[in-house]
Design a protein around this motif. Structure first.
Motif, PDB file in Angstrom:
ATOM      1  N   VAL A  87       0.808  -1.224   0.000  1.00 10.79           N
ATOM      2  CA  VAL A  87       0.000   0.000   0.000  1.00 10.79           C
ATOM      3  C   VAL A  87       0.843   1.277   0.000  1.00 10.79           C
ATOM      4  CG1 VAL A  87      -0.247   0.006   2.529  1.00 10.79           C
ATOM      5  CG2 VAL A  87      -1.967   1.151   1.103  1.00 10.79           C
ATOM      6  N   ALA A  88       2.010   1.274   0.661  1.00 12.50           N
ATOM      7  CA  ALA A  88       2.855   2.471   0.706  1.00 12.50           C
ATOM      8  C   ALA A  88       3.746   2.594  -0.518  1.00 12.50           C
ATOM      9  CB  ALA A  88       3.716   2.460   1.972  1.00 12.50           C
ATOM     10  N   HIS A  95      -3.576   2.492  -4.660  1.00  8.61           N
ATOM     11  CA  HIS A  95      -3.398   2.850  -3.252  1.00  8.61           C
ATOM     12  C   HIS A  95      -4.742   2.981  -2.550  1.00  8.61           C
ATOM     13  CE1 HIS A  95      -3.273   5.839   0.021  1.00  8.61           C
ATOM     14  NE2 HIS A  95      -2.181   5.193   0.369  1.00  8.61           N
ATOM     15  N   THR A  96      -5.695   3.631  -3.206  1.00  6.74           N
ATOM     16  CA  THR A  96      -7.014   3.848  -2.608  1.00  6.74           C
ATOM     17  C   THR A  96      -7.679   2.514  -2.277  1.00  6.74           C
ATOM     18  OG1 THR A  96      -7.205   5.846  -3.961  1.00  6.74           O
ATOM     19  CG2 THR A  96      -9.218   5.029  -2.916  1.00  6.74           C
ATOM     20  N   ARG A  99      -5.600   0.636   0.603  1.00  5.95           N
ATOM     21  CA  ARG A  99      -5.749   1.259   1.917  1.00  5.95           C
ATOM     22  C   ARG A  99      -7.147   1.049   2.486  1.00  5.95           C
ATOM     23  NH1 ARG A  99      -2.553   5.111   4.738  1.00  5.95           N
ATOM     24  NH2 ARG A  99      -3.730   6.007   6.456  1.00  5.95           N
ATOM     25  N   ARG A 100      -8.143   1.082   1.616  1.00  5.32           N
ATOM     26  CA  ARG A 100      -9.509   0.832   2.079  1.00  5.32           C
ATOM     27  C   ARG A 100      -9.622  -0.562   2.692  1.00  5.32           C
ATOM     28  NH1 ARG A 100     -12.054   1.650  -2.496  1.00  5.32           N
ATOM     29  NH2 ARG A 100     -12.025  -0.547  -3.098  1.00  5.32           N
ATOM     30  N   VAL A 102      -7.102  -2.466   4.004  1.00  7.73           N
ATOM     31  CA  VAL A 102      -6.301  -2.581   5.224  1.00  7.73           C
ATOM     32  C   VAL A 102      -6.963  -1.841   6.388  1.00  7.73           C
ATOM     33  CG1 VAL A 102      -4.076  -2.048   6.283  1.00  7.73           C
ATOM     34  CG2 VAL A 102      -4.165  -2.838   3.919  1.00  7.73           C
ATOM     35  N   SER A 103      -7.571  -0.705   6.088  1.00  9.68           N
ATOM     36  CA  SER A 103      -8.153   0.126   7.151  1.00  9.68           C
ATOM     37  C   SER A 103      -9.262  -0.578   7.915  1.00  9.68           C
ATOM     38  CB  SER A 103      -8.683   1.441   6.562  1.00  9.68           C
ATOM     39  OG  SER A 103      -7.611   2.213   6.034  1.00  9.68           O
ATOM     40  N   LEU A 233       1.107  -7.325   2.289  1.00  7.53           N
ATOM     41  CA  LEU A 233       0.524  -6.586   3.408  1.00  7.53           C
ATOM     42  C   LEU A 233       0.912  -7.230   4.736  1.00  7.53           C
ATOM     43  CD1 LEU A 233      -3.099  -5.923   2.087  1.00  7.53           C
ATOM     44  CD2 LEU A 233      -1.362  -4.185   2.577  1.00  7.53           C
ATOM     45  N   HIS A 345      -0.475   8.769   2.312  1.00 10.88           N
ATOM     46  CA  HIS A 345       0.385   7.676   2.767  1.00 10.88           C
ATOM     47  C   HIS A 345       0.701   7.763   4.265  1.00 10.88           C
ATOM     48  CE1 HIS A 345       1.105   5.652  -1.005  1.00 10.88           C
ATOM     49  NE2 HIS A 345       1.230   6.824  -1.590  1.00 10.88           N
ATOM     50  N   CYS A 347       0.860   6.673   7.790  1.00  7.16           N
ATOM     51  CA  CYS A 347       0.950   5.263   8.195  1.00  7.16           C
ATOM     52  C   CYS A 347      -0.376   4.757   8.749  1.00  7.16           C
ATOM     53  CB  CYS A 347       2.043   5.097   9.241  1.00  7.16           C
ATOM     54  SG  CYS A 347       2.173   3.420   9.899  1.00  7.16           S
ATOM     55  N   VAL A 348      -0.880   3.682   8.149  1.00  6.14           N
ATOM     56  CA  VAL A 348      -2.169   3.138   8.570  1.00  6.14           C
ATOM     57  C   VAL A 348      -2.102   2.577   9.986  1.00  6.14           C
ATOM     58  CG1 VAL A 348      -1.805   0.792   7.689  1.00  6.14           C
ATOM     59  CG2 VAL A 348      -4.122   1.744   7.753  1.00  6.14           C
TER      60      VAL A 348
END
Length: 397
Positions: A87-88, A95-96, A99-100, A102-103, A233, A345, A347-348
Protein backbone atom coordinates in the motif's frame (compact mmCIF):
# COMPACT_ATOMS: atom_id res chain seq x y z
CA UNK A 1 30.45 20.24 6.71
CA UNK A 2 30.42 16.56 5.71
CA UNK A 3 30.20 16.38 1.94
CA UNK A 4 27.57 13.66 1.57
CA UNK A 5 25.46 11.08 3.35
CA UNK A 6 27.38 7.92 4.23
CA UNK A 7 25.33 4.89 5.24
CA UNK A 8 28.51 3.04 6.22
CA UNK A 9 29.52 5.66 8.80
CA UNK A 10 28.32 5.71 12.41
CA UNK A 11 27.33 9.40 12.24
CA UNK A 12 24.81 8.75 9.46
CA UNK A 13 22.25 7.43 11.96
CA UNK A 14 23.69 8.43 15.33
CA UNK A 15 24.44 12.13 14.81
CA UNK A 16 23.51 13.53 11.39
CA UNK A 17 22.00 16.71 12.74
CA UNK A 18 24.77 19.24 12.10
CA UNK A 19 25.11 17.87 8.58
CA UNK A 20 21.35 18.10 8.01
CA UNK A 21 21.25 21.62 9.46
CA UNK A 22 23.85 22.69 6.92
CA UNK A 23 21.80 21.19 4.12
CA UNK A 24 18.60 22.93 5.27
CA UNK A 25 20.45 26.24 5.33
CA UNK A 26 22.59 26.02 2.21
CA UNK A 27 21.32 23.14 0.05
CA UNK A 28 17.69 22.30 0.86
CA UNK A 29 17.46 20.20 -2.32
CA UNK A 30 20.63 18.14 -2.15
CA UNK A 31 21.91 15.69 -4.74
CA UNK A 32 23.44 12.77 -2.80
CA UNK A 33 25.82 10.67 -4.86
CA UNK A 34 26.05 8.15 -2.01
CA UNK A 35 22.28 7.57 -1.91
CA UNK A 36 21.79 8.07 -5.62
CA UNK A 37 18.94 10.42 -4.78
CA UNK A 38 17.91 14.01 -4.34
CA UNK A 39 17.22 14.84 -0.69
CA UNK A 40 14.58 17.26 0.60
CA UNK A 41 15.58 18.55 4.03
CA UNK A 42 13.22 21.38 5.01
CA UNK A 43 10.00 20.62 6.88
CA UNK A 44 7.76 22.57 4.50
CA UNK A 45 9.22 20.81 1.44
CA UNK A 46 9.06 17.33 2.96
CA UNK A 47 5.46 17.82 4.07
CA UNK A 48 4.46 19.27 0.69
CA UNK A 49 6.08 16.35 -1.15
CA UNK A 50 4.21 13.80 0.98
CA UNK A 51 1.00 15.62 0.10
CA UNK A 52 1.71 15.71 -3.64
CA UNK A 53 1.64 12.12 -5.00
CA UNK A 54 1.06 13.49 -8.45
CA UNK A 55 4.63 14.83 -8.60
CA UNK A 56 6.34 12.70 -5.92
CA UNK A 57 5.27 9.19 -6.82
CA UNK A 58 5.34 6.26 -4.40
CA UNK A 59 5.29 3.66 -7.17
CA UNK A 60 8.27 1.39 -6.53
CA UNK A 61 9.66 3.71 -3.87
CA UNK A 62 10.14 1.06 -1.17
CA UNK A 63 12.06 -1.27 -3.42
CA UNK A 64 15.36 0.49 -2.88
CA UNK A 65 17.67 -2.40 -3.67
CA UNK A 66 20.25 -0.84 -5.97
CA UNK A 67 23.02 -2.22 -3.75
CA UNK A 68 22.04 -5.83 -4.54
CA UNK A 69 24.48 -7.75 -6.72
CA UNK A 70 23.42 -9.47 -9.94
CA UNK A 71 23.76 -12.87 -8.22
CA UNK A 72 21.45 -11.75 -5.43
CA UNK A 73 18.90 -10.36 -7.89
CA UNK A 74 19.01 -13.62 -9.83
CA UNK A 75 18.36 -15.61 -6.65
CA UNK A 76 15.42 -13.38 -5.67
CA UNK A 77 13.90 -13.55 -9.14
CA UNK A 78 10.41 -12.05 -9.17
CA UNK A 79 10.76 -11.21 -5.49
CA UNK A 80 13.58 -8.76 -6.15
CA UNK A 81 10.83 -6.20 -6.52
CA UNK A 82 9.15 -7.32 -3.32
CA UNK A 83 6.74 -4.73 -1.92
CA UNK A 84 5.84 -3.87 -5.51
CA UNK A 85 2.15 -3.86 -4.60
CA UNK A 86 2.32 -2.87 -0.93
CA UNK A 87 0.00 0.00 0.00
CA UNK A 88 2.86 2.47 0.71
CA UNK A 89 4.56 1.57 -2.55
CA UNK A 90 1.81 2.43 -5.04
CA UNK A 91 -0.14 5.48 -6.22
CA UNK A 92 -3.90 5.92 -6.63
CA UNK A 93 -6.09 4.20 -7.74
CA UNK A 94 -4.32 1.05 -6.46
CA UNK A 95 -3.40 2.85 -3.25
CA UNK A 96 -7.01 3.85 -2.61
CA UNK A 97 -8.21 0.25 -3.04
CA UNK A 98 -5.46 -1.26 -0.88
CA UNK A 99 -5.75 1.26 1.92
CA UNK A 100 -9.51 0.83 2.08
CA UNK A 101 -9.04 -2.90 2.58
CA UNK A 102 -6.30 -2.58 5.22
CA UNK A 103 -8.15 0.13 7.15
CA UNK A 104 -10.90 -2.34 8.01
CA UNK A 105 -8.53 -3.91 10.53
CA UNK A 106 -7.34 -0.61 12.04
CA UNK A 107 -10.58 0.98 13.18
CA UNK A 108 -10.33 3.07 16.37
CA UNK A 109 -12.30 0.40 18.23
CA UNK A 110 -10.01 -2.40 17.01
CA UNK A 111 -6.88 -0.46 17.98
CA UNK A 112 -8.23 0.45 21.42
CA UNK A 113 -9.10 -3.20 22.05
CA UNK A 114 -5.42 -4.09 21.66
CA UNK A 115 -4.32 -1.85 24.53
CA UNK A 116 -5.26 -4.28 27.30
CA UNK A 117 -3.53 -7.13 25.49
CA UNK A 118 -0.35 -5.12 25.01
CA UNK A 119 -0.37 -3.91 28.62
CA UNK A 120 -0.72 -7.49 29.83
CA UNK A 121 2.14 -8.67 27.60
CA UNK A 122 4.41 -6.03 29.10
CA UNK A 123 3.36 -6.90 32.65
CA UNK A 124 3.96 -10.63 32.10
CA UNK A 125 7.41 -9.93 30.67
CA UNK A 126 8.37 -7.77 33.66
CA UNK A 127 7.05 -10.38 36.08
CA UNK A 128 9.78 -12.65 34.74
CA UNK A 129 12.58 -10.09 34.45
CA UNK A 130 12.01 -7.85 37.47
CA UNK A 131 13.89 -10.05 39.99
CA UNK A 132 17.05 -10.01 37.85
CA UNK A 133 17.67 -6.30 38.23
CA UNK A 134 19.33 -5.98 34.83
CA UNK A 135 18.69 -6.71 31.16
CA UNK A 136 19.46 -5.76 27.60
CA UNK A 137 16.51 -3.49 26.99
CA UNK A 138 16.50 -4.02 23.22
CA UNK A 139 16.74 -7.79 23.06
CA UNK A 140 14.97 -8.73 26.31
CA UNK A 141 12.36 -6.01 26.99
CA UNK A 142 11.65 -3.77 24.01
CA UNK A 143 10.84 -6.33 21.36
CA UNK A 144 8.90 -9.18 22.94
CA UNK A 145 5.54 -7.50 23.73
CA UNK A 146 5.36 -5.86 20.29
CA UNK A 147 6.37 -9.08 18.54
CA UNK A 148 3.70 -11.03 20.40
CA UNK A 149 0.98 -8.41 19.86
CA UNK A 150 1.73 -8.25 16.15
CA UNK A 151 1.79 -12.05 15.87
CA UNK A 152 -1.64 -12.31 17.51
CA UNK A 153 -3.02 -9.54 15.30
CA UNK A 154 -1.73 -11.20 12.11
CA UNK A 155 -2.48 -14.76 13.23
CA UNK A 156 1.07 -16.10 13.56
CA UNK A 157 1.10 -19.10 15.95
CA UNK A 158 3.08 -18.50 19.14
CA UNK A 159 5.58 -21.23 18.29
CA UNK A 160 6.48 -19.34 15.07
CA UNK A 161 7.15 -15.92 16.65
CA UNK A 162 10.92 -16.37 16.95
CA UNK A 163 11.11 -17.68 13.38
CA UNK A 164 9.25 -14.64 12.04
CA UNK A 165 11.30 -12.18 14.10
CA UNK A 166 14.61 -13.62 12.86
CA UNK A 167 13.54 -13.57 9.22
CA UNK A 168 12.10 -10.06 9.44
CA UNK A 169 15.48 -8.90 10.73
CA UNK A 170 17.14 -10.54 7.73
CA UNK A 171 14.65 -8.87 5.39
CA UNK A 172 15.49 -5.45 6.81
CA UNK A 173 19.22 -6.08 6.39
CA UNK A 174 18.82 -7.30 2.81
CA UNK A 175 16.80 -4.40 1.45
CA UNK A 176 17.50 -1.47 3.78
CA UNK A 177 21.09 -1.91 5.01
CA UNK A 178 24.32 -2.25 3.01
CA UNK A 179 25.66 -5.82 2.96
CA UNK A 180 28.65 -7.58 1.33
CA UNK A 181 27.88 -9.89 -1.64
CA UNK A 182 28.08 -13.25 0.16
CA UNK A 183 25.97 -12.00 3.05
CA UNK A 184 23.37 -10.80 0.54
CA UNK A 185 22.99 -14.35 -0.76
CA UNK A 186 22.46 -15.70 2.77
CA UNK A 187 19.87 -13.02 3.49
CA UNK A 188 18.14 -13.70 0.17
CA UNK A 189 17.73 -17.35 1.15
CA UNK A 190 16.24 -16.27 4.47
CA UNK A 191 13.91 -13.82 2.75
CA UNK A 192 12.58 -16.44 0.33
CA UNK A 193 12.00 -18.81 3.26
CA UNK A 194 10.06 -16.06 5.02
CA UNK A 195 7.89 -15.33 1.96
CA UNK A 196 7.11 -19.02 1.64
CA UNK A 197 6.00 -19.06 5.30
CA UNK A 198 3.62 -16.12 4.83
CA UNK A 199 2.32 -17.65 1.61
CA UNK A 200 1.49 -20.87 3.45
CA UNK A 201 -0.16 -18.90 6.27
CA UNK A 202 -2.44 -17.20 3.75
CA UNK A 203 -3.29 -20.54 2.16
CA UNK A 204 -4.12 -22.05 5.57
CA UNK A 205 -6.46 -19.16 6.45
CA UNK A 206 -8.19 -19.48 3.08
CA UNK A 207 -9.15 -23.05 4.05
CA UNK A 208 -9.76 -22.39 7.76
CA UNK A 209 -10.49 -18.71 8.61
CA UNK A 210 -9.71 -17.44 12.12
CA UNK A 211 -10.33 -14.17 13.96
CA UNK A 212 -7.18 -12.42 12.70
CA UNK A 213 -5.88 -9.98 10.09
CA UNK A 214 -4.69 -12.70 7.72
CA UNK A 215 -8.17 -14.23 7.56
CA UNK A 216 -9.76 -10.80 7.07
CA UNK A 217 -7.47 -10.00 4.14
CA UNK A 218 -7.59 -13.51 2.67
CA UNK A 219 -11.37 -13.24 2.44
CA UNK A 220 -10.87 -10.27 0.10
CA UNK A 221 -8.72 -12.17 -2.41
CA UNK A 222 -10.38 -12.12 -5.80
CA UNK A 223 -12.87 -9.40 -4.88
CA UNK A 224 -10.58 -6.56 -3.76
CA UNK A 225 -7.06 -7.94 -3.39
CA UNK A 226 -4.68 -10.33 -5.12
CA UNK A 227 -2.90 -13.17 -3.34
CA UNK A 228 0.43 -11.38 -3.71
CA UNK A 229 -0.98 -8.16 -2.28
CA UNK A 230 -2.18 -10.01 0.83
CA UNK A 231 1.20 -11.69 1.29
CA UNK A 232 2.95 -8.31 1.03
CA UNK A 233 0.52 -6.59 3.41
CA UNK A 234 1.06 -9.25 6.06
CA UNK A 235 4.82 -9.31 5.58
CA UNK A 236 5.14 -5.55 5.94
CA UNK A 237 2.93 -5.22 9.00
CA UNK A 238 5.09 -7.93 10.58
CA UNK A 239 8.11 -5.71 9.82
CA UNK A 240 6.53 -2.80 11.71
CA UNK A 241 5.67 -4.86 14.78
CA UNK A 242 8.90 -6.83 14.85
CA UNK A 243 11.25 -3.98 14.06
CA UNK A 244 10.07 -0.37 13.72
CA UNK A 245 7.91 -0.06 16.85
CA UNK A 246 10.44 -1.82 19.14
CA UNK A 247 13.22 0.33 17.68
CA UNK A 248 11.28 3.48 18.55
CA UNK A 249 10.78 2.25 22.10
CA UNK A 250 14.50 1.60 22.49
CA UNK A 251 15.37 5.04 21.12
CA UNK A 252 12.76 6.59 23.42
CA UNK A 253 13.94 4.91 26.62
CA UNK A 254 17.56 5.83 25.86
CA UNK A 255 16.56 9.46 25.35
CA UNK A 256 14.45 9.64 28.53
CA UNK A 257 17.16 8.05 30.66
CA UNK A 258 19.82 10.39 29.26
CA UNK A 259 17.58 13.41 29.87
CA UNK A 260 16.92 12.33 33.46
CA UNK A 261 13.13 12.25 33.08
CA UNK A 262 12.45 8.69 34.18
CA UNK A 263 9.83 7.68 35.07
CA UNK A 264 7.79 10.01 32.89
CA UNK A 265 4.99 11.78 34.82
CA UNK A 266 1.70 10.10 33.75
CA UNK A 267 0.23 13.29 32.38
CA UNK A 268 3.21 13.82 30.09
CA UNK A 269 3.60 10.29 28.66
CA UNK A 270 1.75 11.05 25.42
CA UNK A 271 3.68 14.24 24.67
CA UNK A 272 6.98 12.71 25.75
CA UNK A 273 6.34 9.92 23.24
CA UNK A 274 5.82 12.44 20.46
CA UNK A 275 8.92 14.44 21.38
CA UNK A 276 11.00 11.26 21.40
CA UNK A 277 9.67 10.31 17.98
CA UNK A 278 10.55 13.79 16.78
CA UNK A 279 14.08 13.93 18.13
CA UNK A 280 15.04 10.22 17.76
CA UNK A 281 12.70 8.87 15.09
CA UNK A 282 12.92 5.18 14.20
CA UNK A 283 12.17 6.19 10.61
CA UNK A 284 14.58 8.58 8.89
CA UNK A 285 12.47 9.26 5.82
CA UNK A 286 10.75 7.88 2.74
CA UNK A 287 11.76 7.57 -0.88
CA UNK A 288 9.73 8.83 -3.82
CA UNK A 289 10.25 9.10 -7.57
CA UNK A 290 9.86 12.40 -9.41
CA UNK A 291 6.91 11.89 -11.77
CA UNK A 292 7.91 14.96 -13.77
CA UNK A 293 10.66 17.57 -13.75
CA UNK A 294 10.38 19.41 -10.41
CA UNK A 295 11.90 22.85 -9.84
CA UNK A 296 12.57 23.62 -6.20
CA UNK A 297 14.93 26.15 -4.61
CA UNK A 298 16.79 26.68 -7.88
CA UNK A 299 17.34 22.94 -8.45
CA UNK A 300 15.63 20.86 -11.11
CA UNK A 301 14.87 17.31 -9.99
CA UNK A 302 14.57 15.44 -13.29
CA UNK A 303 11.63 13.15 -14.00
CA UNK A 304 12.37 9.61 -12.87
CA UNK A 305 14.90 10.67 -10.23
CA UNK A 306 14.83 9.09 -6.79
CA UNK A 307 14.01 11.52 -3.97
CA UNK A 308 14.49 11.06 -0.22
CA UNK A 309 11.98 12.94 1.94
CA UNK A 310 14.12 13.38 5.05
CA UNK A 311 11.69 13.32 7.96
CA UNK A 312 14.73 13.21 10.26
CA UNK A 313 15.84 16.59 8.97
CA UNK A 314 12.29 17.95 8.94
CA UNK A 315 11.93 17.03 12.62
CA UNK A 316 14.93 19.22 13.41
CA UNK A 317 13.89 22.19 11.26
CA UNK A 318 14.40 25.30 13.39
CA UNK A 319 11.58 27.14 11.65
CA UNK A 320 9.05 24.63 13.02
CA UNK A 321 10.70 23.28 16.17
CA UNK A 322 12.67 26.00 17.99
CA UNK A 323 15.96 24.77 19.46
CA UNK A 324 15.37 21.37 17.80
CA UNK A 325 18.34 19.59 19.36
CA UNK A 326 16.93 20.14 22.85
CA UNK A 327 14.52 17.58 24.28
CA UNK A 328 11.45 19.33 25.66
CA UNK A 329 9.00 16.96 27.30
CA UNK A 330 6.23 19.56 27.03
CA UNK A 331 7.06 20.84 23.53
CA UNK A 332 3.65 22.10 22.36
CA UNK A 333 3.94 20.98 18.72
CA UNK A 334 5.99 17.78 19.18
CA UNK A 335 3.31 15.72 17.43
CA UNK A 336 3.82 17.69 14.20
CA UNK A 337 6.79 15.46 13.32
CA UNK A 338 6.46 13.47 10.10
CA UNK A 339 7.69 10.08 11.32
CA UNK A 340 4.41 8.49 10.20
CA UNK A 341 4.39 10.35 6.91
CA UNK A 342 1.64 12.71 5.78
CA UNK A 343 -1.26 12.83 3.36
CA UNK A 344 -2.61 9.74 1.65
CA UNK A 345 0.38 7.68 2.77
CA UNK A 346 0.08 8.56 6.45
CA UNK A 347 0.95 5.26 8.19
CA UNK A 348 -2.17 3.14 8.57
CA UNK A 349 -0.73 1.68 11.79
CA UNK A 350 0.17 5.04 13.35
CA UNK A 351 -2.54 4.89 16.03
CA UNK A 352 -1.43 1.40 17.07
CA UNK A 353 2.24 2.44 17.11
CA UNK A 354 1.47 5.43 19.31
CA UNK A 355 -0.66 3.29 21.61
CA UNK A 356 2.16 0.77 22.03
CA UNK A 357 4.73 3.45 22.82
CA UNK A 358 2.51 5.14 25.41
CA UNK A 359 1.44 1.89 27.03
CA UNK A 360 5.01 0.56 27.27
CA UNK A 361 6.21 3.78 28.91
CA UNK A 362 3.36 3.67 31.43
CA UNK A 363 4.00 0.05 32.41
CA UNK A 364 7.79 0.36 32.46
CA UNK A 365 7.69 3.58 34.46
CA UNK A 366 5.39 2.04 37.04
CA UNK A 367 7.20 -1.31 37.31
CA UNK A 368 10.80 -0.09 36.92
CA UNK A 369 10.92 3.44 38.37
CA UNK A 370 14.63 3.00 39.13
CA UNK A 371 15.55 2.08 35.54
CA UNK A 372 18.98 3.42 34.55
CA UNK A 373 21.69 2.84 31.98
CA UNK A 374 24.53 0.48 32.89
CA UNK A 375 27.58 2.76 33.31
CA UNK A 376 29.96 2.38 30.39
CA UNK A 377 27.55 0.21 28.40
CA UNK A 378 28.09 0.36 24.63
CA UNK A 379 25.65 2.49 22.66
CA UNK A 380 25.82 2.27 18.88
CA UNK A 381 23.13 2.37 16.21
CA UNK A 382 22.86 -0.20 13.46
CA UNK A 383 23.72 1.03 10.00
CA UNK A 384 20.72 1.72 7.79
CA UNK A 385 19.47 3.86 4.93
CA UNK A 386 16.10 4.76 6.45
CA UNK A 387 15.91 3.42 10.01
CA UNK A 388 17.28 4.27 13.46
CA UNK A 389 17.57 1.44 15.94
CA UNK A 390 19.84 0.13 18.68
CA UNK A 391 21.07 -3.47 18.54
CA UNK A 392 21.66 -3.37 22.31
CA UNK A 393 20.97 -1.18 25.36
CA UNK A 394 22.15 -2.40 28.75
CA UNK A 395 19.99 -1.28 31.67
CA UNK A 396 19.63 -2.03 35.38
CA UNK A 397 17.17 -1.20 38.14
Amino acid sequence: MTEDFDVSSDWHVAAPYEFLRGLREHSPVFRSEHLGAYVLTRYADVRAAYGDPGRFSSAGSLTISRSLTDRTREKLGEHGSFLGSFVANVDPPDHTRLRRSVSRAFTPRAVAAMEDTFRRLNEELLDRLDPRGEADFVTEIGHEPSVKLTARFIGVPEQDEAFVQAHVKDWFQLFLSPQPPERQLELADSFLTYLDYVDRLVAARAKDPQDDFTSLMTALIGAELSHREVVELISTILLGGNDTVPNQLGNTVLRLLREGVWPVPPGLVANASEECMRIDGASLGSFRYAATDIDLHGVTIPAGALVLLSTDSAAHDESVFPDPGTFRIDRPNAAEHLVFGYGIHFCVGAALGRLQLRTALEVLGHRLPGLRLVPGGPIAYRKSIVGRGLPSLLVEW
